[in-house]
Design an enzyme around this catalytic site. Structure first.
Site, PDB file in Angstrom:
ATOM      1  N   HIS A 469      29.672  30.702  41.166  1.00 23.64           N
ATOM      2  CA  HIS A 469      30.538  31.846  40.835  1.00 23.64           C
ATOM      3  C   HIS A 469      30.778  31.910  39.319  1.00 23.64           C
ATOM      4  CE1 HIS A 469      33.973  34.670  41.658  1.00 23.64           C
ATOM      5  NE2 HIS A 469      34.382  34.182  40.501  1.00 23.64           N
ATOM      6  N   GLU A 470      31.203  30.810  38.753  1.00 19.32           N
ATOM      7  CA  GLU A 470      31.507  30.804  37.325  1.00 19.32           C
ATOM      8  C   GLU A 470      30.243  30.974  36.488  1.00 19.32           C
ATOM      9  OE1 GLU A 470      34.401  31.288  36.440  1.00 19.32           O
ATOM     10  OE2 GLU A 470      35.365  30.781  38.345  1.00 19.32           O
ATOM     11  N   HIS A 473      29.616  34.626  36.113  1.00 23.19           N
ATOM     12  CA  HIS A 473      30.401  35.175  34.997  1.00 23.19           C
ATOM     13  C   HIS A 473      29.743  34.818  33.661  1.00 23.19           C
ATOM     14  CE1 HIS A 473      33.853  36.756  37.112  1.00 23.19           C
ATOM     15  NE2 HIS A 473      34.246  35.593  37.601  1.00 23.19           N
ATOM     16  N   HIS A 476      26.923  37.015  32.829  1.00 22.48           N
ATOM     17  CA  HIS A 476      27.442  38.325  32.424  1.00 22.48           C
ATOM     18  C   HIS A 476      27.745  38.305  30.921  1.00 22.48           C
ATOM     19  CE1 HIS A 476      30.431  41.784  33.670  1.00 22.48           C
ATOM     20  NE2 HIS A 476      29.315  42.253  33.182  1.00 22.48           N
TER      21      HIS A 476
HETATM   22 ZN   LIG Z   1      35.669  35.148  39.152  1.00 24.25          ZN
END
Ligand SMILES: [Zn+2]
Length: 680
Positions: A469-470, A473, A476
């Site tokens: 998940h991280e 990010h 991104h």
């Molecule tokens: Zn998040």
């Protein structure tokens, strides 16, 4: 001595890293003061420019301003979260207020706003690129939402409201913390039925610390009370603990939050009305992807009916198990977790201890990198010998398929006392191409416990999911390829920002990834196929319960911020009536009840915004199906569209337009329903 302050000079370190080794706590205050003064001087130049406003001398100039402040803040906020000291904590308390006042001084500068407003009024005649038009639009909106257009009386009132809200929301958070800290359920030896050895040991430790040696203590920390509710066979004790947990913030004493809630809601409503909105939810949602409360309700309504049906079926399973047990109970809210845990073990035979050896930290980092290589052609080369802020932080030079430098990625994986709990992505330097090509320095911060003596660090499946998940990010931030800082990387709407991260989680459970990287720490053997299958099969377990408790909180959050709040407002009655309208089942309570709903009342971040996680899930479930439809989880053409329109695009487009550019259409809620196991 300012000449020796390393924060005030451009970096001469490798990759443009801050000079961590030369940094001292006493450097921050003078650096912040100098950076804010420099920023205000820049703003005065823009606001007082005798030349008529144009995009370059106003909007682009704003984008070029505040760079020193961004650099100083980039270092300070990262270190305050990951490697803090009492000195940094004291600076943090002081600097928050100073920065808020600094920002107001810029956003309420009338001369500056009149230039931005004049440009906005003739935006169609300015021959702007799509990105420039977006930057102008967002800048204008930012001034408006801060109250730039209001008369002096209203501006003063806006400032008063902000200050009062800051105090109220801080008190709200402290009250919840106090209620959690004050509570202790003390157990005797004879009260421990069902509790594991691990849990007993930590409960004994808690009791000892609280002055009750020889007994066992259950606290209201989620990690304590939830495990107790799952495992204790004593219904009377479960009910006592559950009642205390569910009534945080409404205990009637000095820490009761009900009056605070009423005042917070009234002030928020007033702020929204001053800004010309009918209610706070409409004001808050105006700069999100959902845009309106109606759009949020449509999503919640689509999920609610199947969630309710699934939860009822789950309840019947729990009830059947209780009856098979011979327990004469009707499953209640204090029983759900206990019976659900037993059904889970019985049906899926999934045991964390069996999974952990397959999820080694280094292997999972390699897996996350591998997915980025397959999707986006990125390669990661570890860089040794850099002067980083903590010796356990790792650095990777990230390059694209052509070998060009894309970003510096820092991985700060291990828990330590100086680090805040949780997991997050942040940046020391953002990407931009305004005057030169500036590539980002991105950090992922996690809180894994390091294995002793050089043994491989093992993760739970949830930990591995958090790492992916991280890293989503982080990508991104790293793949960002825009001109202006305002729209770089993760600077997107709150209900869009979880798309790149939640989407990336999907690849963890891809068979190619598990077969390649989930290898046993001792034997090196790949995960057995039947274990892989058990993981896949258990994915939908208890999703009815999870969806109902989440959606109920999201509905109440929205109701609270759409309603007119008068003197007769009563938070508990309001909550009751709101839940009655959606036929909330008695056996489940809101994931966060109103008197301790910190997402919504301990600050402004998720007020009228608790729905955001579900909104982003609509996007990630649908986005992943693009790969499933292609029959290839790494389909190159889809990955390229994903890179261009989502991971690299930052906020250069309206989020809905960006999604359509990737997918060819708007997301379909059916994918989310399938993901949660609610498909028809
Ligand atoms: Zn998040």
């Amino acid at each position: 001595m300012t000449t020796e302050n390393p924060l005030l000079f451009a970096s001469t370190e490798a990759f443009g890293l801050p000079a961590f080794g030369a940094l001292k706590a006493e450097h921050y205050r003078p650096a912040f003061a100098a950076a804010m003064a420099e920023n205000l001087a820049e703003i005065a130049c823009i606001a007082d420019d005798p030349a008529p406003p144009d995009f370059e001398n106003t909007i682009a100039a704003l984008e070029r301003s505040g760079r020193l402040l961004a650099r100083v803040g980039g270092v300070f906020w990262n270190l305050a979260a990951t490697d803090t000291t009492p000195e940094l904590q004291e600076i943090e308390r002081d600097i928050s207020g100073a920065l808020a006042r600094h920002e107001n001084e810029i956003l309420l500068n009338a001369a500056l706003f009149s230039r931005v407003d004049a440009l906005h009024a003739r935006r169609d005649a300015l021959a702007l690129t799509e990105e420039q038009a977006r930057v102008l639009e967002l800048t204008h909106k930012r001034f408006l939402r801060a109250g730039a257009e209001l008369d002096e009386t209203a501006k003063r009132r806006m400032a008063e409201i902000s200050e009062r809200l800051a105090n109220l929301t801080t008190s709200f958070a402290q009250n919840v913390l106090a209620d959690e800290a004050d509570y202790l359920l003390l157990l005797e030896e004879s009260d421990l039925d069902g509790l594991s050895e691990d849990f007993r040991a930590s409960a004994a430790q808690v009791a000892q610390e609280r002055g009750a040696p020889g007994k066992y203590g259950v606290t209201l920390a989620r990690s304590s009370v939830e495990i107790f509710l799952q495992s204790s066979t004593r219904r009377d004790l479960r009910e006592t603990a559950f009642r205390a947990w569910a009534s945080r913030g409404e205990t009637g004493g000095a820490t009761d939050n009900r009056a605070l809630i009423a005042e917070i809601l009234r002030l928020r409503e007033e702020r929204a009305r001053l800004n010309g909105f009918a209610n706070f939810a409409a004001y808050k949602l105006d700069d999100t992807m959902a845009k309106t409360p109606t759009a949020v309700r449509e999503l919640l309504d689509r999920v609610w009916a199947p969630a309710l049906a699934a939860a009822k079926a789950e309840r019947d399973d729990l009830q059947a198990l209780a009856e098979r047990d011979g327990a004469n109970v009707a499953i209640g809210a204090a029983d759900w977790r206990h019976y659900a845990e037993r059904v889970r073990k019985e049906r899926y035979d999934l045991d964390q201890a069996e999974l952990r050896p397959y999820f080694q930290l280094d292997q999972m980092i390699a897996a996350a990198f591998h997915v980025a290589k397959r999707l986006f052609g990125l390669s990661f080369v570890e860089v040794e010998g850099l002067d980083l802020y903590h010796p356990s932080v790792r650095a990777f030079d990230v390059r694209d398929a052509k070998g060009e430098h894309v970003a510096l990625f820092l991985g700060d994986y291990f828990a330590r006392p100086s680090k805040r709990g949780g997991a997050w992505m942040s940046e020391f330097r953002g990407q931009e191409n305004l005057d030169e090509r500036i590539r980002p320095i991105i950090v992922n911060v996690l809180n894994f416990s390091r294995a002793p003596d050089g043994a491989p660090t093992l993760l739970s499946l949830d930990d591995a999911r958090t790492l992916f998940h991280e890293f989503g990010h982080a990508l991104h931030g790293m793949l960002s390829d825009v001109t202006y800082p305002l729209v770089a990387g993760t600077n997107v709407a709150r209900d869009f920002v979880e798309l790149p991260s939640q989407l990336y989680e999907h690849w963890l459970l891809e068979p190619e990834i598990l077969r390649g990287f989930a290898r046993h720490a001792e034997t090196g053997a790949p995960m057995p196929e039947e274990l892989l299958e058990r993981i896949q099969k258990s994915r939908h377990f208890n999703q009815g319960f999870a969806s109902v408790e989440f959606c109920a909180s999201a509905y109440v959050d929205l109701d609270l911020h759409e309603s007119a709040i008068d003197e007769s407002f009563n938070a508990l009655r309001f909550e009751r009536e709101s839940l009655a309208r959606i036929s909330m089942p008695e056996e489940i309570i809101m994931r966060h009840r109103t008197p301790h709903f910190t997402h919504v009342f301990a600050g402004d971040g998720y007020s009228a915004g608790y729905y955001s996680y579900l909104w982003a899930e609509t996007l990630d479930a649908d986005a992943y199906e693009a790969f499933l439809e292609a029959g290839d989880p790494f389909a190159p053409d889809i990955a390229e569209r994903l890179r261009r329109h989502i991971y690299a695009a930052g906020g250069t487009q309206d989020p809905a337009d960006a999604y359509v550019a990737f997918r060819g259409r708007m997301p379909n809620v059916d994918a989310l329903l399938r993901q949660r196991g609610f498909a028809r």
